[in-house]
Write a protein that holds these residues in place. Structure first.
Motif, PDB file in Angstrom:
ATOM      1  N   LEU A 124      37.254  35.586  37.347  1.00  0.00           N
ATOM      2  CA  LEU A 124      37.034  35.196  38.737  1.00  0.00           C
ATOM      3  C   LEU A 124      36.780  33.701  38.862  1.00  0.00           C
ATOM      4  O   LEU A 124      36.437  33.026  37.895  1.00  0.00           O
ATOM      5  CB  LEU A 124      35.839  35.966  39.321  1.00  0.00           C
ATOM      6  N   HIS A 171      28.458  36.957  45.091  1.00  0.00           N
ATOM      7  CA  HIS A 171      29.274  38.136  45.368  1.00  0.00           C
ATOM      8  C   HIS A 171      29.066  39.130  44.226  1.00  0.00           C
ATOM      9  O   HIS A 171      29.014  38.740  43.050  1.00  0.00           O
ATOM     10  CB  HIS A 171      30.754  37.745  45.469  1.00  0.00           C
ATOM     11  N   SER A 173      30.913  41.196  42.627  1.00  0.00           N
ATOM     12  CA  SER A 173      31.926  41.133  41.566  1.00  0.00           C
ATOM     13  C   SER A 173      31.656  39.970  40.630  1.00  0.00           C
ATOM     14  O   SER A 173      31.703  40.106  39.401  1.00  0.00           O
ATOM     15  CB  SER A 173      33.329  40.969  42.164  1.00  0.00           C
ATOM     16  N   ALA A 176      28.501  40.470  38.485  1.00  0.00           N
ATOM     17  CA  ALA A 176      28.724  41.473  37.441  1.00  0.00           C
ATOM     18  C   ALA A 176      29.496  40.879  36.268  1.00  0.00           C
ATOM     19  O   ALA A 176      29.182  41.147  35.096  1.00  0.00           O
ATOM     20  CB  ALA A 176      29.482  42.668  38.017  1.00  0.00           C
ATOM     21  N   GLU A 177      30.498  40.050  36.566  1.00  0.00           N
ATOM     22  CA  GLU A 177      31.290  39.447  35.495  1.00  0.00           C
ATOM     23  C   GLU A 177      30.497  38.386  34.738  1.00  0.00           C
ATOM     24  O   GLU A 177      30.665  38.228  33.523  1.00  0.00           O
ATOM     25  CB  GLU A 177      32.578  38.849  36.066  1.00  0.00           C
ATOM     26  N   ASN A 252      41.960  45.306  49.284  1.00  0.00           N
ATOM     27  CA  ASN A 252      41.474  45.636  47.943  1.00  0.00           C
ATOM     28  C   ASN A 252      41.952  44.659  46.878  1.00  0.00           C
ATOM     29  O   ASN A 252      41.339  44.544  45.816  1.00  0.00           O
ATOM     30  CB  ASN A 252      41.914  47.052  47.558  1.00  0.00           C
ATOM     31  N   ASN A 259      36.722  35.265  44.124  1.00  0.00           N
ATOM     32  CA  ASN A 259      35.455  35.698  43.523  1.00  0.00           C
ATOM     33  C   ASN A 259      35.265  37.210  43.620  1.00  0.00           C
ATOM     34  O   ASN A 259      34.169  37.721  43.404  1.00  0.00           O
ATOM     35  CB  ASN A 259      34.266  34.978  44.169  1.00  0.00           C
ATOM     36  N   LYS A 260      36.334  37.923  43.929  1.00  0.00           N
ATOM     37  CA  LYS A 260      36.278  39.382  44.084  1.00  0.00           C
ATOM     38  C   LYS A 260      37.279  40.041  43.144  1.00  0.00           C
ATOM     39  O   LYS A 260      38.459  39.688  43.125  1.00  0.00           O
ATOM     40  CB  LYS A 260      36.602  39.759  45.535  1.00  0.00           C
ATOM     41  N   MET A 261      36.800  41.006  42.362  1.00  0.00           N
ATOM     42  CA  MET A 261      37.698  41.753  41.477  1.00  0.00           C
ATOM     43  C   MET A 261      38.626  42.636  42.304  1.00  0.00           C
ATOM     44  O   MET A 261      38.215  43.209  43.320  1.00  0.00           O
ATOM     45  CB  MET A 261      36.889  42.624  40.510  1.00  0.00           C
ATOM     46  N   TRP A 262      39.862  42.739  41.863  1.00  0.00           N
ATOM     47  CA  TRP A 262      40.803  43.637  42.525  1.00  0.00           C
ATOM     48  C   TRP A 262      40.450  45.086  42.204  1.00  0.00           C
ATOM     49  O   TRP A 262      40.101  45.416  41.067  1.00  0.00           O
ATOM     50  CB  TRP A 262      42.223  43.338  42.064  1.00  0.00           C
ATOM     51  N   LYS A 263      40.585  45.938  43.213  1.00  0.00           N
ATOM     52  CA  LYS A 263      40.297  47.363  43.056  1.00  0.00           C
ATOM     53  C   LYS A 263      41.549  48.186  43.347  1.00  0.00           C
ATOM     54  O   LYS A 263      42.468  47.741  44.023  1.00  0.00           O
ATOM     55  CB  LYS A 263      39.177  47.790  44.020  1.00  0.00           C
TER      56      LYS A 263
END
Length: 326
Positions: A124, A171, A173, A176-177, A252, A259-263
């Motif tokens: 990210l 954020h 995501s 968490a990373e 998604n 800064n957002k993981m793809w889902k």
């Protein structure tokens, strides 16, 4: 099955204000690179980022026959080069440090570049606001290239702009990373997954890239990164799987929210890199190469507003180095 989102130039559009800031950023890159030999106390001009090379790997990239868009690549087997680096703008020690690593992958057909994929070991990017990012980037370049007063002034600007973008760092995501990276920070450099962060075209579709090593231990005793790579490759094969994650839904899988993981989109393999040779990390031919992803064939070029900044940044860095004898 959901339809894949197709490329649209609107994903890349920059405002007039952002373009003016990009011009300023390019000028600061030129000044930094012009002074980079003195900044780094070497006898050549360095890159504007990822200055420290740990190793360069040479091998082949073989596309999977069952990959539905394999015809994008001119041949099933192509040449591959990977420059392994540290992200810092200044030269750093070869010893283990903050694990901000880069894998710059060049896939080519003899002398013809098919794709440059600058990948990093973190999926990210914290800043989505183009103007804020450019202001931070300008201040960083001026900080390193400036005198004491300029360093102080630009440190103030950095502090201000980092404060303004700080909510992006929180954020879920991204946090968490960061937590995952902290847990794995001492892992062997060849054991990390490497990511594109931003989006690329794959034909007329949009993807994120991930390079995944096969069966590599996470722990190595050697503390020097360059030696640990050399020792590992002396006794082991090294293969990596190049994978892509398609964009089906912009909510998604957002293109410009980095800064957002793809889902809700699984990674699929498109090919395998097999390393056959270790090249001296100080090889001047490699250091003279450009890894600008906008030199890719059209079907493999970057997509997105932050990504768009890379083109001019890479060009001005490379041109300045070339004009000053690299």
């Amino acid at each position: 099955m959901a339809s894949k989102i197709k490329y649209n130039p609107d994903f890349d559009s920059l405002t007039s204000k952002e373009l003016k800031l990009l011009e300023k950023a390019c000028e600061t890159i030129r000044k930094f690179v012009s002074k980079s030999d003195k900044i780094n106390q070497v006898n050549y001009k360095t890159r504007d980022a990822h200055v420290t090379a740990y190793s360069t790997l040479k091998g082949t990239f073989v596309t999977n026959e069952n990959f539905e868009e394999h015809s994008i690549f001119p041949k099933q087997e192509l040449d591959c080069l990977i420059r392994i680096s540290n992200a810092h703008m200044k030269l750093v020690s070869q010893k283990r440090t903050i694990p901000a690593y880069g894998f710059s992958v060049k896939i080519s057909d003899k002398a013809d570049t098919i794709a440059n994929f600058p990948l990093v070991n973190f999926p990210l990017f914290p800043i989505n606001n183009v103007s804020r990012f450019l202001k931070i980037f300008i201040a960083i370049n001026r900080f390193f290239a400036g005198n004491i007063l300029q360093k102080f002034w630009n440190l103030m600007k950095l502090t201000k702009n980092f404060f303004l973008v700080s909510p992006s760092f929180f954020h879920p995501s991204f946090m968490a990373e960061v937590f995952k990276l902290l847990i794995n920070q001492n892992n062997f450099i060849l054991s990390f997954d490497y990511h594109s962060i931003g989006v690329y075209r794959l034909g007329n579709h949009l993807v994120k890239l991930k390079l995944v090593p096969k069966n590599v231990p996470t722990k190595i005793d050697e503390n020097r990164i360059d030696i640990s790579i050399k020792n590992y490759l002396k006794n082991n094969d090294y293969e990596l799987e190049l994978m892509v994650q398609y964009c089906y839904d912009l909510e998604n899988q957002p293109v410009n929210q980095l800064n957002k993981m793809w889902k809700n989109s699984e990674f699929v393999s498109i090919g395998t890199i097999k390393i056959t040779e270790l090249i001296d990390k100080n090889n001047q031919w490699v250091e003279n190469l450009s890894f600008n992803p906008f030199e890719n064939i059209e079907e493999l070029r970057p997509v997105g507003r932050i990504q768009k900044l890379r083109d001019e940044a890479y060009k001005i860095s490379f041109t300045t180095r070339k004009n000053n004898g690299l």
